[in-house]
Design an enzyme around this catalytic site. Structure first.
Site, mmCIF file in Angstrom:
data_model
loop_
_atom_site.group_PDB
_atom_site.id
_atom_site.type_symbol
_atom_site.label_atom_id
_atom_site.label_comp_id
_atom_site.label_asym_id
_atom_site.label_seq_id
_atom_site.Cartn_x
_atom_site.Cartn_y
_atom_site.Cartn_z
ATOM 1 N N HIS A 279 -47.416 5.081 -21.165
ATOM 2 C CA HIS A 279 -47.693 6.349 -21.641
ATOM 3 C C HIS A 279 -47.002 7.528 -20.827
ATOM 4 O O HIS A 279 -45.928 8.369 -20.674
ATOM 5 C CB HIS A 279 -48.326 7.513 -21.770
ATOM 6 C CG HIS A 279 -48.444 8.653 -22.395
ATOM 7 N ND1 HIS A 279 -47.605 9.209 -23.911
ATOM 8 C CD2 HIS A 279 -48.515 9.416 -21.625
ATOM 9 C CE1 HIS A 279 -48.047 10.280 -23.963
ATOM 10 N NE2 HIS A 279 -48.429 11.150 -22.674
ATOM 11 N N GLU A 280 -46.741 7.711 -19.113
ATOM 12 C CA GLU A 280 -46.094 8.253 -18.596
ATOM 13 C C GLU A 280 -44.808 7.500 -17.803
ATOM 14 O O GLU A 280 -44.267 8.649 -17.671
ATOM 15 C CB GLU A 280 -47.302 8.042 -16.966
ATOM 16 C CG GLU A 280 -49.137 8.766 -16.875
ATOM 17 C CD GLU A 280 -48.629 10.003 -17.616
ATOM 18 O OE1 GLU A 280 -47.845 10.744 -17.137
ATOM 19 O OE2 GLU A 280 -49.931 10.933 -17.842
ATOM 20 N N HIS A 283 -42.677 9.461 -20.779
ATOM 21 C CA HIS A 283 -42.106 10.509 -20.146
ATOM 22 C C HIS A 283 -41.016 10.542 -19.090
ATOM 23 O O HIS A 283 -40.158 11.204 -19.301
ATOM 24 C CB HIS A 283 -43.219 11.236 -19.109
ATOM 25 C CG HIS A 283 -44.318 11.643 -20.418
ATOM 26 N ND1 HIS A 283 -43.794 12.637 -21.131
ATOM 27 C CD2 HIS A 283 -45.185 11.904 -20.409
ATOM 28 C CE1 HIS A 283 -44.943 12.980 -21.798
ATOM 29 N NE2 HIS A 283 -46.223 12.701 -21.123
ATOM 30 N N GLU A 357 -44.315 14.030 -26.201
ATOM 31 C CA GLU A 357 -46.283 13.340 -26.083
ATOM 32 C C GLU A 357 -46.014 12.667 -26.736
ATOM 33 O O GLU A 357 -46.052 11.456 -27.134
ATOM 34 C CB GLU A 357 -46.923 14.388 -26.168
ATOM 35 C CG GLU A 357 -47.490 15.502 -25.005
ATOM 36 C CD GLU A 357 -47.946 14.358 -23.658
ATOM 37 O OE1 GLU A 357 -48.235 13.456 -23.373
ATOM 38 O OE2 GLU A 357 -47.533 15.643 -22.696
ATOM 39 N N ASP A 361 -45.676 8.320 -26.054
ATOM 40 C CA ASP A 361 -46.863 7.414 -26.808
ATOM 41 C C ASP A 361 -46.001 6.442 -28.173
ATOM 42 O O ASP A 361 -46.530 5.479 -27.740
ATOM 43 C CB ASP A 361 -47.550 8.556 -28.065
ATOM 44 C CG ASP A 361 -48.630 9.242 -27.483
ATOM 45 O OD1 ASP A 361 -48.840 8.659 -26.648
ATOM 46 O OD2 ASP A 361 -49.162 9.713 -28.221
HETATM 47 ZN ZN LIG Z 1 -48.292 12.404 -21.913
#
Ligand SMILES: [Zn+2]
Length: 415
Positions: A279-280, A283, A357, A361
């Site tokens: 997930h990170e 980004h 976000e 995801d």
């Molecule tokens: Zn996040």
């Protein structure tokens, strides 16, 4: 326009932003309380009633305290400005007859010191009463004050030279001073982002390279799969201060680091840690960091252009309680007054952040198993006592992350 128009306008915005934030918090408290008696259906087999009610109580307690803080800070802001506090501080410093730049630095320092001292009781209460009561606090009083002293020293060492430079540019008053200030501010922020992971963060925490072979292997595979290079994966001793868990990326360029709180590593399975990391990575891969930096740069450019336009209008100073205009007062007033107006843009930034976000995801779901991220999130919600039932309007206004049920439903669909 006259000074009186500015004064009425400011009071209007002050009351409007206070009322809005008060109303939102009240809504949040009532909404959470009205859903306290039962775990939401989607989480019924995942989270106990006890944990759900603890999250509700924690949310309500923090919001109630937030209302007290909001009321206090609104009064203080009014006292600094239209109450004449800033002018009084400026008058007192001017009696020393220093140069305008040094006077400006001392006024800003005076303001920061008084504000910092006023914040101490609130920080103490939040840490040693609220966090303590819900079992999150690990700080001792001596660590609390050591942290505060370290932060102050770092702020003085880094902040004063930079502030001196900015005030010097403003005092010099070339027609393009605001562009120069913007350029130096931007360069300074980038430098800080670059220095932070390797130089500043280690002053407060210990960072140990991740050694555990199985997990390390899993992570290098993921990084390779996603074509990502970093300066290493580190475990931070977050448990020294709080039992809240987290994971984050810091730095940029060749100084990127992935940091896991030890609390997170201890409570998640390896597959779940991998999913959180994915997930990170999302980004980064979806350029969220670059977009955030660009937004920040454009906003500050707009802000400084506005400041350059307003700086010579003495009626604005007067309307905000400053009878003796100066370049440093312009900067101070700008910093103090902007949040009262920019708070109304909050829903827009929250919306953008929630969109990011979802994208991160999606990235995680494509590169790992979405179910691992779901179970990781449920654990994190539970352990951090995040409410599963936020008020929809409160959440739309403030939340940088989608509410738990929405986020998990989204993941379940893409998994
Ligand atoms: Zn996040």
């Amino acid at each position: 326009m006259s000074a009186l128009d500015i004064q009425y306008g400011f009071i209007f915005f002050l009351i409007a932003s206070y009322t809005l934030q008060f109303w939102l918090s009240r809504r949040q408290i009532q909404h959470v309380l009205s859903h306290r008696s039962a775990v939401p259906e989607a989480f019924a087999d995942k989270i106990s009633l006890e944990a759900h009610q603890k999250a509700a109580d924690y949310t309500v307690t923090r919001n109630k305290f937030g209302l007290l803080e909001l009321s206090f800070s609104t009064i203080i802001l009014a006292l600094w400005t239209i109450g004449g506090g800033l002018q009084f501080l400026d008058d007192s410093v001017r009696t020393f007859n220093y140069s305008p730049i040094v006077t400006g630095i001392m006024v800003i320092l005076g303001l920061s010191i008084v504000s910092g001292i006023l914040d101490i009781p609130f920080n103490l209460y939040r840490t040693f009463v609220i966090e303590e009561k819900f079992g999150f606090n690990r700080l001792t009083l001596s660590m609390f004050f050591t942290d505060m002293i370290k932060q102050t020293i770092i702020m003085l060492i880094i902040g004063i030279p930079f502030l001196y430079f900015v005030l010097w540019l403003m005092d010099d008053a070339s027609p393009y001073w605001w562009l120069y200030v913007w350029g130096s501010w931007f360069g300074f922020s980038m430098l800080m982002m670059w220095l932070y992971p390797a130089v500043i963060a280690p002053i407060f925490n210990k960072f140990t390279p991740l050694e555990e072979p199985e997990l390390k292997n899993k992570i290098s595979n993921l990084l390779e799969r996603c074509g990502f290079t970093s300066n290493g994966v580190f475990i931070m001793d977050g448990s020294k201060r709080s039992s809240h868990g987290n994971a984050y990326f810091t730095g940029f360029g060749n100084n990127k680091r992935i940091v896991f709180f030890d609390t997170l590593v201890n409570s998640l399975k390896h597959d779940e840690i991998e999913a959180v990391l994915a997930h990170e990575l999302g980004h980064f891969k979806r350029n969220h960091i670059k977009k955030r930096i660009l937004t920040m740069a454009l906003m500050s450019l707009g802000g400084l252009a506005l400041l350059a336009w307003l700086i010579d209008q003495s009626f604005i100073y007067e309307g905000l309680g400053v009878t003796e205009p100066s370049f440093y007062m312009a900067l101070i007033l700008f910093m103090l007054v902007t949040p009262v107006i920019s708070i109304f843009l909050n829903p827009l930034f929250s919306l953008l952040s929630r969109k990011h976000e979802f994208e991160a995801d999606d990235f995680a779901a494509q590169n790992t198993d979405a179910n691992n991220l779901i179970t990781a999130l449920v654990k994190l919600y539970e352990e951090n006592s995040n409410t599963l039932t936020p008020d929809p309007i409160y959440s739309a206004f403030y939340d940088s992350h989608p509410p738990a049920p929405v986020r998990i439903a989204h993941l379940a669909k893409s998994g």
